[in-house]
Design an enzyme around this catalytic site. Structure first.
Site, PDB file in Angstrom:
ATOM      1  N   TYR A 196       0.831  -1.209   0.000  1.00  0.00           N
ATOM      2  CA  TYR A 196       0.000   0.000   0.000  1.00  0.00           C
ATOM      3  C   TYR A 196       0.868   1.262   0.000  1.00  0.00           C
ATOM      4  O   TYR A 196       0.605   2.221  -0.722  1.00  0.00           O
ATOM      5  CB  TYR A 196      -0.949   0.027   1.207  1.00  0.00           C
ATOM      6  CG  TYR A 196      -1.876   1.210   1.128  1.00  0.00           C
ATOM      7  CD1 TYR A 196      -2.978   1.193   0.284  1.00  0.00           C
ATOM      8  CD2 TYR A 196      -1.605   2.381   1.841  1.00  0.00           C
ATOM      9  CE1 TYR A 196      -3.794   2.304   0.153  1.00  0.00           C
ATOM     10  CE2 TYR A 196      -2.409   3.492   1.717  1.00  0.00           C
ATOM     11  CZ  TYR A 196      -3.510   3.440   0.876  1.00  0.00           C
ATOM     12  OH  TYR A 196      -4.303   4.555   0.727  1.00  0.00           O
ATOM     13  N   SER A 219      -3.302  14.652   6.649  1.00  0.00           N
ATOM     14  CA  SER A 219      -4.232  14.104   5.655  1.00  0.00           C
ATOM     15  C   SER A 219      -5.651  13.960   6.198  1.00  0.00           C
ATOM     16  O   SER A 219      -5.847  13.639   7.365  1.00  0.00           O
ATOM     17  CB  SER A 219      -3.728  12.740   5.209  1.00  0.00           C
ATOM     18  OG  SER A 219      -4.769  11.985   4.622  1.00  0.00           O
ATOM     19  N   GLY A 244       7.078  12.221   0.860  1.00  0.00           N
ATOM     20  CA  GLY A 244       6.046  11.296   1.315  1.00  0.00           C
ATOM     21  C   GLY A 244       6.654  10.007   1.865  1.00  0.00           C
ATOM     22  O   GLY A 244       6.984   9.918   3.054  1.00  0.00           O
ATOM     23  N   LYS A 291      -3.331  20.709  -4.742  1.00  0.00           N
ATOM     24  CA  LYS A 291      -2.285  19.669  -4.866  1.00  0.00           C
ATOM     25  C   LYS A 291      -2.673  18.680  -5.959  1.00  0.00           C
ATOM     26  O   LYS A 291      -3.815  18.236  -6.026  1.00  0.00           O
ATOM     27  CB  LYS A 291      -2.142  18.938  -3.527  1.00  0.00           C
ATOM     28  CG  LYS A 291      -1.165  17.764  -3.548  1.00  0.00           C
ATOM     29  CD  LYS A 291      -0.892  17.258  -2.136  1.00  0.00           C
ATOM     30  CE  LYS A 291       0.079  16.102  -2.090  1.00  0.00           C
ATOM     31  NZ  LYS A 291      -0.537  14.801  -2.385  1.00  0.00           N
ATOM     32  N   HIS A 314       1.054  12.569  -6.945  1.00  0.00           N
ATOM     33  CA  HIS A 314       0.680  11.683  -5.838  1.00  0.00           C
ATOM     34  C   HIS A 314       1.693  10.535  -5.695  1.00  0.00           C
ATOM     35  O   HIS A 314       1.342   9.407  -5.345  1.00  0.00           O
ATOM     36  CB  HIS A 314      -0.730  11.123  -6.078  1.00  0.00           C
ATOM     37  CG  HIS A 314      -1.543  10.924  -4.834  1.00  0.00           C
ATOM     38  ND1 HIS A 314      -2.470  11.828  -4.387  1.00  0.00           N
ATOM     39  CD2 HIS A 314      -1.588   9.909  -3.935  1.00  0.00           C
ATOM     40  CE1 HIS A 314      -3.055  11.382  -3.282  1.00  0.00           C
ATOM     41  NE2 HIS A 314      -2.527  10.217  -2.986  1.00  0.00           N
ATOM     42  N   ARG A 368       0.920   7.324  -7.729  1.00  0.00           N
ATOM     43  CA  ARG A 368      -0.091   6.397  -7.230  1.00  0.00           C
ATOM     44  C   ARG A 368      -1.438   6.532  -7.924  1.00  0.00           C
ATOM     45  O   ARG A 368      -2.346   5.784  -7.632  1.00  0.00           O
ATOM     46  CB  ARG A 368      -0.302   6.627  -5.723  1.00  0.00           C
ATOM     47  CG  ARG A 368       0.943   6.420  -4.908  1.00  0.00           C
ATOM     48  CD  ARG A 368       0.813   7.012  -3.518  1.00  0.00           C
ATOM     49  NE  ARG A 368      -0.136   6.309  -2.662  1.00  0.00           N
ATOM     50  CZ  ARG A 368       0.101   5.174  -2.056  1.00  0.00           C
ATOM     51  NH1 ARG A 368       1.269   4.572  -2.228  1.00  0.00           N
ATOM     52  NH2 ARG A 368      -0.796   4.619  -1.275  1.00  0.00           N
ATOM     53  N   TYR A 409      -9.421  16.013   1.364  1.00  0.00           N
ATOM     54  CA  TYR A 409     -10.104  15.294   0.295  1.00  0.00           C
ATOM     55  C   TYR A 409     -11.513  15.841   0.344  1.00  0.00           C
ATOM     56  O   TYR A 409     -12.219  15.672   1.340  1.00  0.00           O
ATOM     57  CB  TYR A 409     -10.086  13.781   0.552  1.00  0.00           C
ATOM     58  CG  TYR A 409      -8.794  13.119   0.164  1.00  0.00           C
ATOM     59  CD1 TYR A 409      -8.178  13.418  -1.049  1.00  0.00           C
ATOM     60  CD2 TYR A 409      -8.191  12.176   0.988  1.00  0.00           C
ATOM     61  CE1 TYR A 409      -6.990  12.803  -1.414  1.00  0.00           C
ATOM     62  CE2 TYR A 409      -7.014  11.562   0.625  1.00  0.00           C
ATOM     63  CZ  TYR A 409      -6.416  11.872  -0.574  1.00  0.00           C
ATOM     64  OH  TYR A 409      -5.257  11.273  -0.934  1.00  0.00           O
ATOM     65  N   THR A 433      -6.433  18.341  -2.285  1.00  0.00           N
ATOM     66  CA  THR A 433      -5.879  17.355  -3.219  1.00  0.00           C
ATOM     67  C   THR A 433      -6.903  17.034  -4.301  1.00  0.00           C
ATOM     68  O   THR A 433      -8.022  16.601  -4.014  1.00  0.00           O
ATOM     69  CB  THR A 433      -5.463  16.086  -2.463  1.00  0.00           C
ATOM     70  OG1 THR A 433      -4.449  16.462  -1.515  1.00  0.00           O
ATOM     71  CG2 THR A 433      -4.897  15.043  -3.408  1.00  0.00           C
TER      72      THR A 433
HETATM   73  C1  FNR Z   1      -0.049   9.465  -0.044  1.00  0.00           C
HETATM   74  N1  FNR Z   1      -0.358  10.719  -0.582  1.00  0.00           N
HETATM   75  C2  FNR Z   1      -1.481  11.397  -0.107  1.00  0.00           C
HETATM   76  N2  FNR Z   1      -1.760  12.644  -0.568  1.00  0.00           N
HETATM   77  C3  FNR Z   1      -2.824  13.329  -0.085  1.00  0.00           C
HETATM   78  O1  FNR Z   1      -3.054  14.458  -0.522  1.00  0.00           O
HETATM   79  N3  FNR Z   1      -3.618  12.773   0.905  1.00  0.00           N
HETATM   80  C4  FNR Z   1      -3.380  11.532   1.394  1.00  0.00           C
HETATM   81  O2  FNR Z   1      -4.100  11.058   2.262  1.00  0.00           O
HETATM   82  C5  FNR Z   1      -2.304  10.793   0.862  1.00  0.00           C
HETATM   83  N4  FNR Z   1      -2.045   9.536   1.313  1.00  0.00           N
HETATM   84  C6  FNR Z   1      -0.918   8.868   0.888  1.00  0.00           C
HETATM   85  C7  FNR Z   1      -0.624   7.618   1.423  1.00  0.00           C
HETATM   86  C8  FNR Z   1       0.544   6.975   1.059  1.00  0.00           C
HETATM   87  C9  FNR Z   1       0.864   5.652   1.673  1.00  0.00           C
HETATM   88  C10 FNR Z   1       1.450   7.589   0.157  1.00  0.00           C
HETATM   89  C11 FNR Z   1       2.753   6.950  -0.219  1.00  0.00           C
HETATM   90  C12 FNR Z   1       1.147   8.812  -0.391  1.00  0.00           C
HETATM   91  C13 FNR Z   1       0.523  11.388  -1.565  1.00  0.00           C
HETATM   92  C14 FNR Z   1       1.586  12.228  -0.868  1.00  0.00           C
HETATM   93  O3  FNR Z   1       1.031  13.369  -0.287  1.00  0.00           O
HETATM   94  C15 FNR Z   1       2.668  12.699  -1.844  1.00  0.00           C
HETATM   95  O4  FNR Z   1       2.075  13.375  -2.931  1.00  0.00           O
HETATM   96  C16 FNR Z   1       3.546  11.577  -2.382  1.00  0.00           C
HETATM   97  O5  FNR Z   1       3.796  10.628  -1.394  1.00  0.00           O
HETATM   98  C17 FNR Z   1       4.855  12.152  -2.879  1.00  0.00           C
HETATM   99  O6  FNR Z   1       5.634  11.178  -3.472  1.00  0.00           O
HETATM  100  P1  FNR Z   1       6.809  10.392  -2.693  1.00  0.00           P
HETATM  101  O7  FNR Z   1       7.589  11.395  -1.903  1.00  0.00           O
HETATM  102  O8  FNR Z   1       6.138   9.364  -1.845  1.00  0.00           O
HETATM  103  O9  FNR Z   1       7.563   9.784  -3.828  1.00  0.00           O
END
Ligand code: FNR
Length: 375
Positions: free
Chosen positions: A34, A116, A326, A248, A272, A275, A140, A166
């Site tokens: 995850y 978050s 992240g 975002k 993100h 993802r 969100y 986001t």
């Molecule tokens: C996220 N990200 C994310 N973004 C957001 O706006 N709300 C959220 O709840 C989440 N939840 C979340 C969970 C997990 C497990 C991950 C890995 C990421 C995205 C996060 O804010 C961010 O954009 C990315 O993680 C940046 O990329 P890196 O640094 O993980 O490569």
């Protein structure tokens, strides 16, 4: 800087690959997949790293970079260095203290945390753990206005200064790791602390979330996935949030322009962490065009793929005012709780400081596209 951590975990570096290996050994496949996984084939995640690799630093010598000052301020929030903790939900899947440990570590370092909407602890609990630390709130955007307003009011009352909305996760992506493991934290009620503690969310429920988890989860999932919000809806947020608002998940120059036209205060150039959209542009490759288009009107922040101090430097040189990380700090959380988060962030700070020094930069304003070359 390893002091205090030796008892918790073996020393680990911020190198993304090494942290990833350690965390894979530590976590069950569900939570690991995850956090570490991306959308579809994983191409966007790889593109993020590739983009960062293709931009390369061209060091300068004899510049007197013996003293560095990394302090900065973004939308009125001061920070010791332009690094922030990206909003990451469901942190309790990697460590029981989840966002509370993260909030404490962020406060210790003075780095802003973005909390978050999908946190495993409530707004008020995380604010208390964060104390006097700087904090922003990530929304969100639910498709029920009363719930949105209630959450915003709570965040404001709990000392969150800036709102990060986001946009890229209005529905969840195809994520093969999670499908393979049949692992979706929300379905089990993880990451629901905010709605389940919210009076506006709970009001129409026949039973409390504690009494009927399935019903509450259904309401939550229905409210936060498959949402249909448009640019025309942004004034509603402005009306209900009197601090700065940051969008975002911007990757397209035209969307950056629309954000500026809509009177937003900032954007996070982000995919993100790879993802959401599979087969998408590496986030850093989206940055220069966006900075050229709106850098004079909006605070432009950057994330997705940042693993090292050099990565931070590159994003700053291309015009980002600050960088969000992240997975790296979440890996630190998985390995060592609060100390683990602190360790990863301190390592990143030290690495950024050294990258600045050795490439001949003593202040952030000396970082320009001229500090880099693109291969
Ligand atoms: C996220 N990200 C994310 N973004 C957001 O706006 N709300 C959220 O709840 C989440 N939840 C979340 C969970 C997990 C497990 C991950 C890995 C990421 C995205 C996060 O804010 C961010 O954009 C990315 O993680 C940046 O990329 P890196 O640094 O993980 O490569």
């Amino acid at each position: 800087y390893l002091q205090g951590l030796a008892d918790v975990v073996p020393p680990f570096s911020t190198d993304g690959t090494r942290l990833d290996d350690l965390v894979r050994e530590r976590l069950e496949p569900g939570p690991y997949g995850y956090v570490a996984g991306g959308a579809g084939s994983g191409d966007t995640m790889r593109n993020n790293r590739e983009a960062l690799r293709r931009w390369q630093i061209v060091p300068r010598m004899l510049t007197g970079a013996t003293d560095r000052d990394l302090r900065t301020s973004v939308l009125g929030t001061s920070m010791p260095a332009p690094i922030m903790l990206a909003p990451v939900g469901v942190q309790s899947i990697v460590h029981p203290e989840g966002e509370l440990a993260t909030a404490r570590a962020a406060a210790e370092l003075g780095l802003p945390m973005v909390m978050s909407t999908a946190s495993s602890h409530t707004i008020e609990e995380v604010a208390a753990a964060n104390g006097s630390g700087p904090r922003w709130f990530q929304l969100y955007w639910p498709n029920e206005n009363e719930v949105a307003v209630s959450i915003l009011d709570r965040a404001k009352a709990a000392g969150f200064t800036t709102l990060v909305v986001t946009l890229d996760t209005w529905t969840l992506a195809w994520r093969p790791h999670d499908l393979d493991q049949s692992y979706l934290p929300f379905i089990r009620g993880v990451g629901t602390a905010i709605p389940f503690s919210d009076p506006a969310f709970c009001a129409p429920l026949a039973a409390s979330p504690a009494e009927d988890l399935n019903m509450a989860v259904l309401r939550w999932v229905g409210m936060f996935t498959g949402t249909d919000r448009r640019w025309d809806d942004l004034p509603f947020l402005r009306e209900h949030w009197d601090g700065p608002i940051v969008l975002k998940g911007i990757q397209h120059v035209a969307d950056a322009r629309r954000a500026a036209e809509a009177g937003m205060d900032g954007i996070v150039v982000s995919n993100h962490g790879g993802r959401q959209v599979d087969g998408a542009i590496g986030s850093l490759d989206a940055l220069p065009g966006i900075v050229a288009a709106v850098g004079d009107r909006l605070a432009v922040l950057f994330d997705s793929g940042v693993r090292t101090g050099a990565d931070v430097l590159k994003a700053l040189a291309l015009g980002a005012q600050a960088v969000l990380v992240g997975r790296p700090y979440v890996y630190g959380l998985a390995l060592g709780g609060q100390d683990g988060v602190k360790h990863v962030l301190r390592s990143l700070l030290a690495e950024l400081d050294l990258a600045m020094a050795l490439s001949g930069h003593s202040s952030l304003d000396q970082l320009t596209p001229d500090s880099l070359t693109h291969l």
